[in-house]
Design an enzyme around this catalytic site. Structure first.
Site, PDB file in Angstrom:
ATOM      1  N   THR A 122       0.661  -0.992   0.011  1.00 58.39           N
ATOM      2  CA  THR A 122      -0.041  -0.215   0.504  1.00 58.39           C
ATOM      3  C   THR A 122       1.198   1.721  -0.324  1.00 58.39           C
ATOM      4  O   THR A 122       0.856   2.530   0.435  1.00 58.39           O
ATOM      5  CB  THR A 122      -0.681   0.532   1.243  1.00 58.39           C
ATOM      6  OG1 THR A 122      -0.276  -0.258   2.709  1.00 58.39           O
ATOM      7  CG2 THR A 122      -1.621  -1.122   1.392  1.00 58.39           C
ATOM      8  N   TYR A 179       8.768  -7.949   1.198  1.00 58.56           N
ATOM      9  CA  TYR A 179       8.537  -6.883   0.432  1.00 58.56           C
ATOM     10  C   TYR A 179       9.227  -6.146  -1.082  1.00 58.56           C
ATOM     11  O   TYR A 179      10.730  -7.196  -0.626  1.00 58.56           O
ATOM     12  CB  TYR A 179       8.974  -5.303   1.115  1.00 58.56           C
ATOM     13  CG  TYR A 179       9.775  -4.809   1.529  1.00 58.56           C
ATOM     14  CD1 TYR A 179      10.401  -4.330   0.849  1.00 58.56           C
ATOM     15  CD2 TYR A 179      10.273  -4.817   3.126  1.00 58.56           C
ATOM     16  CE1 TYR A 179      11.556  -3.828   1.482  1.00 58.56           C
ATOM     17  CE2 TYR A 179      11.271  -3.928   3.974  1.00 58.56           C
ATOM     18  CZ  TYR A 179      12.112  -3.158   2.420  1.00 58.56           C
ATOM     19  OH  TYR A 179      13.297  -2.960   3.611  1.00 58.56           O
ATOM     20  N   LEU A 230       8.322  -8.259  -6.428  1.00 59.16           N
ATOM     21  CA  LEU A 230       8.843  -7.565  -8.471  1.00 59.16           C
ATOM     22  C   LEU A 230       9.839  -6.705  -8.751  1.00 59.16           C
ATOM     23  O   LEU A 230      10.309  -6.414  -9.673  1.00 59.16           O
ATOM     24  CB  LEU A 230       7.139  -7.541  -9.020  1.00 59.16           C
ATOM     25  CG  LEU A 230       6.451  -8.094  -8.316  1.00 59.16           C
ATOM     26  CD1 LEU A 230       4.871  -7.951  -9.287  1.00 59.16           C
ATOM     27  CD2 LEU A 230       6.757  -9.997  -9.292  1.00 59.16           C
ATOM     28  N   ASP A 257      -0.966  -5.228   3.795  1.00 63.50           N
ATOM     29  CA  ASP A 257       0.158  -4.382   4.599  1.00 63.50           C
ATOM     30  C   ASP A 257       0.706  -2.849   4.230  1.00 63.50           C
ATOM     31  O   ASP A 257       0.323  -2.511   3.605  1.00 63.50           O
ATOM     32  CB  ASP A 257       1.382  -4.510   4.033  1.00 63.50           C
ATOM     33  CG  ASP A 257       2.882  -4.188   4.690  1.00 63.50           C
ATOM     34  OD1 ASP A 257       3.288  -4.935   6.016  1.00 63.50           O
ATOM     35  OD2 ASP A 257       3.781  -3.929   4.096  1.00 63.50           O
ATOM     36  N   TYR A 265       3.655   5.640   5.671  1.00 70.27           N
ATOM     37  CA  TYR A 265       3.117   5.565   4.111  1.00 70.27           C
ATOM     38  C   TYR A 265       2.103   6.482   4.183  1.00 70.27           C
ATOM     39  O   TYR A 265       0.292   7.182   4.792  1.00 70.27           O
ATOM     40  CB  TYR A 265       2.298   4.517   4.015  1.00 70.27           C
ATOM     41  CG  TYR A 265       3.116   3.296   3.885  1.00 70.27           C
ATOM     42  CD1 TYR A 265       4.686   3.010   4.233  1.00 70.27           C
ATOM     43  CD2 TYR A 265       2.682   1.574   3.774  1.00 70.27           C
ATOM     44  CE1 TYR A 265       5.521   2.322   3.617  1.00 70.27           C
ATOM     45  CE2 TYR A 265       3.114   0.855   3.926  1.00 70.27           C
ATOM     46  CZ  TYR A 265       5.038   1.228   3.039  1.00 70.27           C
ATOM     47  OH  TYR A 265       5.531  -0.101   3.620  1.00 70.27           O
TER      48      TYR A 265
HETATM   49  N1  LIG Z   1       8.489  -2.545   5.853  1.00 65.44           N
HETATM   50  C1  LIG Z   1       9.069  -2.060   5.044  1.00 65.44           C
HETATM   51  O1  LIG Z   1      10.255  -1.279   5.548  1.00 65.44           O
HETATM   52  C2  LIG Z   1       8.628  -2.586   3.684  1.00 65.44           C
HETATM   53  C3  LIG Z   1       9.277  -1.404   2.267  1.00 65.44           C
HETATM   54  C4  LIG Z   1       9.082  -1.611   1.054  1.00 65.44           C
HETATM   55  C5  LIG Z   1       8.028  -1.960   0.756  1.00 65.44           C
HETATM   56  N2  LIG Z   1       7.539  -2.226   1.725  1.00 65.44           N
HETATM   57  C6  LIG Z   1       5.913  -3.170   1.535  1.00 65.44           C
HETATM   58  O2  LIG Z   1       5.957  -4.019   0.429  1.00 65.44           O
HETATM   59  C7  LIG Z   1       5.283  -3.159  -1.081  1.00 65.44           C
HETATM   60  C8  LIG Z   1       5.481  -3.840  -2.157  1.00 65.44           C
HETATM   61  O3  LIG Z   1       6.970  -2.991  -2.330  1.00 65.44           O
HETATM   62  P1  LIG Z   1       7.816  -2.298  -3.572  1.00 65.44           P
HETATM   63  O4  LIG Z   1       6.152  -1.207  -3.613  1.00 65.44           O
HETATM   64  O5  LIG Z   1       8.150  -1.460  -3.571  1.00 65.44           O
HETATM   65  O6  LIG Z   1       7.778  -3.403  -4.662  1.00 65.44           O
HETATM   66  P2  LIG Z   1       6.850  -4.111  -5.367  1.00 65.44           P
HETATM   67  O7  LIG Z   1       5.438  -4.762  -5.049  1.00 65.44           O
HETATM   68  O8  LIG Z   1       7.845  -5.200  -5.820  1.00 65.44           O
HETATM   69  O9  LIG Z   1       6.282  -3.145  -7.079  1.00 65.44           O
HETATM   70  C9  LIG Z   1       5.613  -2.423  -7.389  1.00 65.44           C
HETATM   71  C10 LIG Z   1       5.651  -2.943  -8.659  1.00 65.44           C
HETATM   72  O10 LIG Z   1       5.270  -3.495  -9.657  1.00 65.44           O
HETATM   73  C11 LIG Z   1       4.331  -3.419 -10.329  1.00 65.44           C
HETATM   74  N3  LIG Z   1       3.787  -4.333 -10.600  1.00 65.44           N
HETATM   75  C12 LIG Z   1       2.964  -5.251  -9.513  1.00 65.44           C
HETATM   76  N4  LIG Z   1       2.159  -6.079 -10.053  1.00 65.44           N
HETATM   77  C13 LIG Z   1       3.019  -6.742 -11.701  1.00 65.44           C
HETATM   78  C14 LIG Z   1       2.692  -7.345 -12.381  1.00 65.44           C
HETATM   79  N5  LIG Z   1       1.878  -8.022 -12.720  1.00 65.44           N
HETATM   80  N6  LIG Z   1       3.535  -7.634 -13.633  1.00 65.44           N
HETATM   81  C15 LIG Z   1       4.503  -5.840 -13.566  1.00 65.44           C
HETATM   82  N7  LIG Z   1       4.678  -5.281 -12.949  1.00 65.44           N
HETATM   83  C16 LIG Z   1       3.830  -5.353 -11.627  1.00 65.44           C
HETATM   84  C17 LIG Z   1       3.720  -2.330  -9.570  1.00 65.44           C
HETATM   85  O11 LIG Z   1       3.052  -1.312 -11.403  1.00 65.44           O
HETATM   86  P3  LIG Z   1       1.031  -1.160 -10.386  1.00 65.44           P
HETATM   87  O12 LIG Z   1       1.289  -0.422  -9.402  1.00 65.44           O
HETATM   88  O13 LIG Z   1       1.364   0.064 -11.738  1.00 65.44           O
HETATM   89  O14 LIG Z   1       0.523  -2.211 -11.418  1.00 65.44           O
HETATM   90  C18 LIG Z   1       4.831  -1.227  -8.873  1.00 65.44           C
HETATM   91  O15 LIG Z   1       5.506  -1.096  -9.982  1.00 65.44           O
HETATM   92  C19 LIG Z   1       5.139  -2.105  -0.163  1.00 65.44           C
HETATM   93  O16 LIG Z   1       3.253  -1.309  -1.166  1.00 65.44           O
HETATM   94  C20 LIG Z   1       4.772  -1.997   1.572  1.00 65.44           C
HETATM   95  O17 LIG Z   1       3.517  -2.222   1.922  1.00 65.44           O
HETATM   96  C21 LIG Z   1       7.140  -2.503   3.118  1.00 65.44           C
END
Ligand SMILES: NC(=O)c1ccc[n+]([C@@H]2O[C@H](COP(=O)([O-])OP(=O)(O)OC[C@H]3O[C@@H](n4cnc5c(N)ncnc54)[C@H](OP(=O)(O)O)[C@@H]3O)[C@@H](O)[C@H]2O)c1
Length: 380
Positions: free
Chosen positions: A20, A197, A200, A53, A58
């Site tokens: 999120t 996290y 992808l 999550d 955020y």
């Molecule tokens: N605890 C922590 O410190 C921490 C740190 C970082 C992240 N997080 C959590 O982890 C979550 C995910 O991490 P992240 O956003 O860094 O990376 P991610 O989920 O690996 O990547 C998100 C990106 O991938 C794209 N995407 C999603 N599904 C796809 C698919 N099937 N094919 C191609 N591209 C796709 C999304 O595009 P669209 O959005 O345009 O669909 C977005 O640009 C965060 O939202 C957060 O909740 C936690």
């Protein structure tokens, strides 16, 4: 496989969680985009990803508000995780107010997983959990988790709070960056759930040309997409749950489809073996800091130490963790024009502040020394 047992809790939780980040703040957001995100979260839950999550950090609580809206009528079926970041001046009232504000924004009476967002070596966690344990007893918090703790930090935390059970740790884990995940899989320090996290790789999916070729071959073999193969690879680790952020409905549907994909042991192994992280050390001066007034990367050491943007954790605190625990924490950079004698990089803009914190933490910890970087590229 729609659900998996969450670490040692015995609770069955959706195998893939919904991320999120990137929703903006209450003051600065696009209403249309937020509507899209709410719809995508609801679609994700309808397709079986009943695990969300979020974090109070955020968008300064805005993400929790949006999640609260998405959860209307769906709360009972969703495993809801959020995060808090206690600072070193432990103030029990502040901790209570922080929790109550999260509950209010999320429009719920309970949080399934309340996680410490980042380790902070200056915090007395015994005092923090003295306050929070009451909320666990009353049912407002069902489980405690942590994020971004290395195995040694987890070990130290467990020693300092022997009566508290920490059921999960959320860390970066994807095909390019397996460093921390492997450290946990190889050690006996922690047997809880691991939330992966950036599964992808922030939309890049892979981290090298070799991986890009391999994942294409596997996608063809399984009649799946590269993203589904990458998620299925993470799902193959019994206690790891990918947390994926997808704003677009197509991505949400594609990601939900990964829960049905089972890779052979041989293919899982070849993906793991392909994934040696491409971390190199570069001269600090080869990293160009660019920014805008809204996204100021800090231009001097003095500014980074002062931390006027109140980045959490601050570069200084992160540098203390790096020094105390010998953490390497590669900074993600993008390659600019380079030849074999001179390379130039800039901080990756997907989550620029995350890189800013690590960049300055490294400079504070090791002035003038080469910086470990992971070079992000798009290979598709
Ligand atoms: N605890 C922590 O410190 C921490 C740190 C970082 C992240 N997080 C959590 O982890 C979550 C995910 O991490 P992240 O956003 O860094 O990376 P991610 O989920 O690996 O990547 C998100 C990106 O991938 C794209 N995407 C999603 N599904 C796809 C698919 N099937 N094919 C191609 N591209 C796709 C999304 O595009 P669209 O959005 O345009 O669909 C977005 O640009 C965060 O939202 C957060 O909740 C936690």
């Amino acid at each position: 496989m729609q659900t998996k047992t969450f670490g040692e809790t015995g609770i069955r939780v959706a195998a893939i969680g919904l991320g999120t980040t990137g929703m903006g703040t209450k003051a600065f957001h696009s209403q249309e985009y937020v509507r899209q995100r709410i719809y995508s979260l609801q679609l994700g839950m309808d397709l079986g990803m009943t695990f969300i999550d979020t974090a109070s950090l955020y968008g300064n609580g805005f993400s929790e508000e949006v999640v609260g809206s998405a959860l209307k009528g769906k709360r009972e079926n969703c495993f809801l995780a959020t995060k808090f970041y206690p600072n070193e001046e432990i103030n029990s009232q502040e901790i209570q107010l922080g929790l109550e504000a999260s509950l209010r924004r999320l429009q719920t009476d309970w949080i399934d997983l309340y996680q410490i967002h980042w380790p902070n070596p200056r915090v007395n966690y015994e005092k923090v959990f003295e306050v929070l344990e009451k909320y666990r007893e009353s049912g407002a918090i069902r489980n405690f988790g942590i994020c971004n703790f290395s195995p040694q930090e987890t070990w130290d935390l467990a020693k300092s709070i022997p009566r508290i059970s920490i059921v999960s740790n959320e860390i970066e884990f994807n095909l390019q960056n397996q460093m921390m995940g492997n450290a946990y899989l190889d050690s006996k320090v922690f047997s809880g759930a691991i939330l992966a996290y950036s599964p992808l790789n922030q939309g890049r999916i892979v981290g090298s040309k070799t991986q890009a070729k391999l994942i294409e071959v596997l996608a063809e073999k399984y009649q799946a997409t590269p993203s589904q193969v990458a998620l299925a690879w993470i799902l193959s680790f019994e206690r790891i749950f990918p947390i994926v952020k997808a704003a677009t409905q197509e991505h949400v549907k594609e990601n939900a489809g990964a829960m049905a994909l089972v890779l052979s042991n041989e293919d899982i192994q070849s993906l793991s073996d392909s994934s040696a992280e491409e971390t190199v050390e570069v001269k600090p001066e080869s990293i160009k800091l660019r920014g805008t007034p809204q996204r100021n990367p800090y231009l001097t050491l003095e500014e980074a130490i002062r931390n006027p943007l109140n980045l959490i954790p601050s570069p200084k605190i992160l540098s203390e963790s790096i020094l105390r625990y010998g953490l390497r924490m590669p900074i993600r950079v993008l390659s600019l024009a380079g030849n074999k004698d001179s390379f130039e990089y800039e901080l990756d803009s997907y989550d620029p502040f995350d890189q800013v914190k690590k960049y300055w933490a490294w400079k504070i910890a090791f002035p003038g020394k080469p910086i470990p970087v992971s070079i992000g590229k798009v290979f598709q």
